[in-house]
Design a protein around this motif. Structure first.
Motif: not given
Length: 126
Positions: A68-86
């Motif tokens: 299909g259509v790929l819009v975006s892709a990204h990898v965040i190594p070692r994300p902050d704990d705040g990302v988990g809250v979101i």
């Protein structure tokens, strides 16, 4: 939160399912969330070790673009704990609140609107 977070966004559900399947088959990652975004966009998130997540996202990008259509892709190594809250937040509750507020606004607008008296004559124009 895991050591890395991988994200792929596609246009349409089928491409996102194909991408998710390719990601979990390509590397030792765990599928953590599928998020339906407005206008037919779907985001798929995986977590795991940095190398595994990068390999999974690369496989998912290829599979999504093929299906299909790929819009975006990204990898965040070692994300902050705040990302988990979101990620743990439930957007449905927020959307319900927004819908309720819109209904209240419409009701207030209807009650405030001035009434026009159709019996009055317009002044003559010169």
């Amino acid at each position: 939160m895991a050591k890395a977070l991988g994200m792929i966004e596609t246009r349409g559900l089928i491409a996102s399912i194909v991408a998710a399947d390719a990601m979990v088959k390509a590397a030792d990652v765990r599928l953590i969330k599928k998020e339906k975004v407005d206008a037919g966009l779907v985001a798929v998130l995986v977590e795991g070790d940095v190398g595994a997540v990068q390999a999974a996202v690369d496989a998912g990008k290829y599979a999504a673009a093929k299906a299909g259509v790929l819009v975006s892709a990204h990898v965040i190594p070692r994300p902050d704990d705040g990302v988990g809250v979101i990620l743990a937040e439930q957007p449905k509750k927020d959307q319900e609140i927004l819908k309720t507020n819109k209904k209240d606004t419409k009701a207030k607008t209807k009650s405030i609107s001035p009434k026009v008296d159709s019996t009055q004559e317009e002044p003559p124009s010169n």
